[in-house]
Motif scaffolding. Structure first.
Motif, mmCIF file in Angstrom:
data_model
loop_
_atom_site.group_PDB
_atom_site.id
_atom_site.type_symbol
_atom_site.label_atom_id
_atom_site.label_comp_id
_atom_site.label_asym_id
_atom_site.label_seq_id
_atom_site.Cartn_x
_atom_site.Cartn_y
_atom_site.Cartn_z
ATOM 1 N N ARG A 83 0.800 -1.218 0.000
ATOM 2 C CA ARG A 83 0.000 0.000 0.000
ATOM 3 C C ARG A 83 0.838 1.276 0.000
ATOM 4 O O ARG A 83 0.402 2.311 0.492
ATOM 5 C CB ARG A 83 -0.963 0.015 1.193
ATOM 6 N N VAL A 84 2.020 1.199 -0.570
ATOM 7 C CA VAL A 84 2.792 2.414 -0.801
ATOM 8 C C VAL A 84 2.311 3.022 -2.111
ATOM 9 O O VAL A 84 2.182 2.311 -3.114
ATOM 10 C CB VAL A 84 4.298 2.096 -0.874
ATOM 11 N N PRO A 85 1.994 4.316 -2.141
ATOM 12 C CA PRO A 85 1.543 4.934 -3.399
ATOM 13 C C PRO A 85 2.533 4.710 -4.529
ATOM 14 O O PRO A 85 3.754 4.628 -4.313
ATOM 15 C CB PRO A 85 1.425 6.425 -3.032
ATOM 16 N N SER A 86 1.998 4.598 -5.742
ATOM 17 C CA SER A 86 2.832 4.246 -6.892
ATOM 18 C C SER A 86 3.950 5.256 -7.112
ATOM 19 O O SER A 86 5.093 4.875 -7.369
ATOM 20 C CB SER A 86 1.955 4.151 -8.147
ATOM 21 N N VAL A 87 3.641 6.544 -6.991
ATOM 22 C CA VAL A 87 4.662 7.569 -7.229
ATOM 23 C C VAL A 87 5.757 7.486 -6.172
ATOM 24 O O VAL A 87 6.958 7.567 -6.485
ATOM 25 C CB VAL A 87 4.009 8.964 -7.249
ATOM 26 N N LEU A 88 5.369 7.300 -4.905
ATOM 27 C CA LEU A 88 6.364 7.211 -3.839
ATOM 28 C C LEU A 88 7.236 5.967 -3.991
ATOM 29 O O LEU A 88 8.457 6.012 -3.777
ATOM 30 C CB LEU A 88 5.673 7.209 -2.474
ATOM 31 N N THR A 90 7.940 4.429 -6.791
ATOM 32 C CA THR A 90 8.827 4.659 -7.934
ATOM 33 C C THR A 90 9.977 5.583 -7.562
ATOM 34 O O THR A 90 11.139 5.328 -7.893
ATOM 35 C CB THR A 90 8.031 5.253 -9.102
ATOM 36 N N LEU A 91 9.660 6.687 -6.868
ATOM 37 C CA LEU A 91 10.706 7.630 -6.482
ATOM 38 C C LEU A 91 11.706 6.995 -5.518
ATOM 39 O O LEU A 91 12.913 7.252 -5.601
ATOM 40 C CB LEU A 91 10.075 8.871 -5.848
ATOM 41 N N VAL A 93 12.603 3.786 -5.271
ATOM 42 C CA VAL A 93 13.493 2.873 -6.001
ATOM 43 C C VAL A 93 14.439 3.648 -6.915
ATOM 44 O O VAL A 93 15.633 3.333 -7.017
ATOM 45 C CB VAL A 93 12.654 1.864 -6.810
ATOM 46 N N LEU A 94 13.922 4.679 -7.578
ATOM 47 C CA LEU A 94 14.764 5.484 -8.472
ATOM 48 C C LEU A 94 15.883 6.169 -7.698
ATOM 49 O O LEU A 94 17.050 6.175 -8.134
ATOM 50 C CB LEU A 94 13.911 6.517 -9.202
ATOM 51 N N LEU A 95 15.559 6.749 -6.552
ATOM 52 C CA LEU A 95 16.583 7.383 -5.734
ATOM 53 C C LEU A 95 17.611 6.359 -5.239
ATOM 54 O O LEU A 95 18.808 6.647 -5.162
ATOM 55 C CB LEU A 95 15.942 8.103 -4.550
ATOM 56 N N GLY A 96 17.146 5.154 -4.909
ATOM 57 C CA GLY A 96 18.074 4.110 -4.497
ATOM 58 C C GLY A 96 19.051 3.756 -5.599
ATOM 59 O O GLY A 96 20.259 3.599 -5.353
ATOM 60 N N VAL A 97 18.560 3.637 -6.832
ATOM 61 C CA VAL A 97 19.437 3.336 -7.964
ATOM 62 C C VAL A 97 20.453 4.453 -8.174
ATOM 63 O O VAL A 97 21.655 4.210 -8.373
ATOM 64 C CB VAL A 97 18.598 3.114 -9.234
ATOM 65 N N LEU A 98 19.980 5.710 -8.127
ATOM 66 C CA LEU A 98 20.880 6.839 -8.329
ATOM 67 C C LEU A 98 21.928 6.935 -7.219
ATOM 68 O O LEU A 98 23.089 7.272 -7.475
ATOM 69 C CB LEU A 98 20.072 8.136 -8.415
#
Length: 381
Positions: A83-88, A90-91, A93-98
């Motif tokens: 139940r984590v919002p989709s945008v949160l 995504t952000l 995981v994206l921040l983790g990759v960066l």
């Protein structure tokens, strides 16, 4: 009653049509048809490769984003199920990759800058030892010849060719930054809306073509994700093992060398060898031949552990490719896109082979091979 009646109309083919049809229906005609089909496929493939290499600033970031998104998709799906919002999700995981990519670059730059002075002194000392060793060889190498080689290198560095190369490097840096920004943007949308983007692309298909495209897409994501996650785990073990060992031996630049081992582990067959050679050369320059041989032994031991234990366990479900296919793919990828092409060529080939396996059904070639083998085994009756 007409005085002259022409031939009655008929639907039967003429002699020329019959001869042409017979010419293309025999064995040689079938072979010519297959050759023509192969030529058309090769031309289309060459056109696609040319377009991809010409637009590498666009295609390479998109392919990298696809590979990373396939590897990170399970994490995004897990966050959404909780139940984590989709945008949160995504952000996050994206921040983790960066952060991981930035940390890798930072480790290399900082470690090299901190130890560059010591390595430079060791390199000068090693060059002197190399000169002394060269003078003891049966082949006579005079100091004037060595000075001539040094002068040639110095002239090249101060020449206009080197300056044009520096300008080309600045252009490559600009292209790299452009591709990096594009990759981040595309990766965000792949992580957030990847399944919906794929469904949008499948809208023209219905029935069996739609099911086939769905199978192919699912296999591509599973293959790319499994390959990247398994290779990353193997690369982490290699980097930790080799990095700790060369740090204990006192080899300078142990941390950046470990990072380089991690990166080159994504290049099958040749990556580990290249990283081992680099570590051995640094040890040779800084600590002498004995420590260099010890480093070579450590690299060989870690590679054997990787090949015989880690890869079968961590990458068991990834389609296995023949060594010749891997070498050809690495060569083609390196020619088309340099080191980036060498890294992404093998997972793309594995994904293509996975698509072939499910083209006519779930794992059709493997099932057919098992059926053929079972039919060949005697029943004992």
């Amino acid at each position: 009653m007409p005085l002259f009646r022409g031939p009655a109309p008929t639907d039967s083919p003429t002699d020329s049509q019959t001869g042409a049809r017979r010419a293309w229906s025999d064995a040689f005609g079938g072979f010519a048809t297959r050759c023509l089909q192969v030529i058309i496929i090769v031309v289309i493939g060459a056109g696609l490769v040319y377009a991809i290499s010409t637009l590498s600033v666009v295609t390479i970031p998109i392919l990298l984003a696809l590979i990373i998104a396939s590897a990170m998709h399970p994490i995004v799906a897990w966050l959404r199920r909780h139940r984590v919002p989709s945008v949160l999700a995504t952000l996050a995981v994206l921040l983790g990759v960066l952060v991981v990519l930035g940390l890798v670059g930072w480790l290399i730059v900082v470690a090299v800058s901190n130890q560059w002075g010591d390595l430079q002194k060791s390199a000068v000392k090693g060059f002197g030892q190399l000169q002394d060793f060269a003078q003891s060889l049966p082949i006579s190498i005079s100091d004037s010849q060595v000075d001539s080689v040094v002068k040639t290198v110095t002239d090249f560095v101060t020449s206009a060719k080197f300056g044009s190369g520096a300008l080309a490097g600045a252009s490559a840096t600009a292209n790299f930054l452009t591709g990096l920004v594009l990759m981040v943007v595309v990766l965000f949308f792949f992580l957030k809306d990847g399944p919906r983007i794929w469904e949008f692309l499948l809208r023209p298909f219905t029935g069996e073509p739609y099911a086939r495209a769905r199978r192919a897409g699912d296999r591509v994501v599973a293959t790319l994700g499994g390959y990247v996650r398994g290779t990353a785990a193997v690369a982490a073990v290699d980097a930790i093992g080799i990095g700790v060992a060369i740090a204990i031996l006192g080899v300078p630049l142990a941390l950046p060398l470990a990072v380089i081992v991690f990166i080159t582990a994504f290049i099958p067959i040749v990556g580990a060898t290249a990283a081992g050679i680099l570590a051995a050369l640094v040890a040779l320059v800084a600590l002498g031949p004995v420590k260099a041989l010890i480093v070579v032994g450590i690299v060989v031991l870690v590679n054997q552990l990787e090949g015989n234990l880690l890869q079968p366990v961590l990458m068991g479900k990834t389609p296995r490719l023949h060594g010749l296919v891997i070498l050809l793919g690495l060569t083609a990828g390196t020619v088309l896109a340099g080191i980036t092409g060498a890294i992404i060529s093998v997972p793309l080939i594995a994904a293509a082979w996975g698509v072939i396996q499910v083209w006519d059904g779930e794992d059709t070639p493997a099932r057919a091979w098992r059926q053929k083998r079972s039919e060949a085994v005697p029943t004992g009756e």
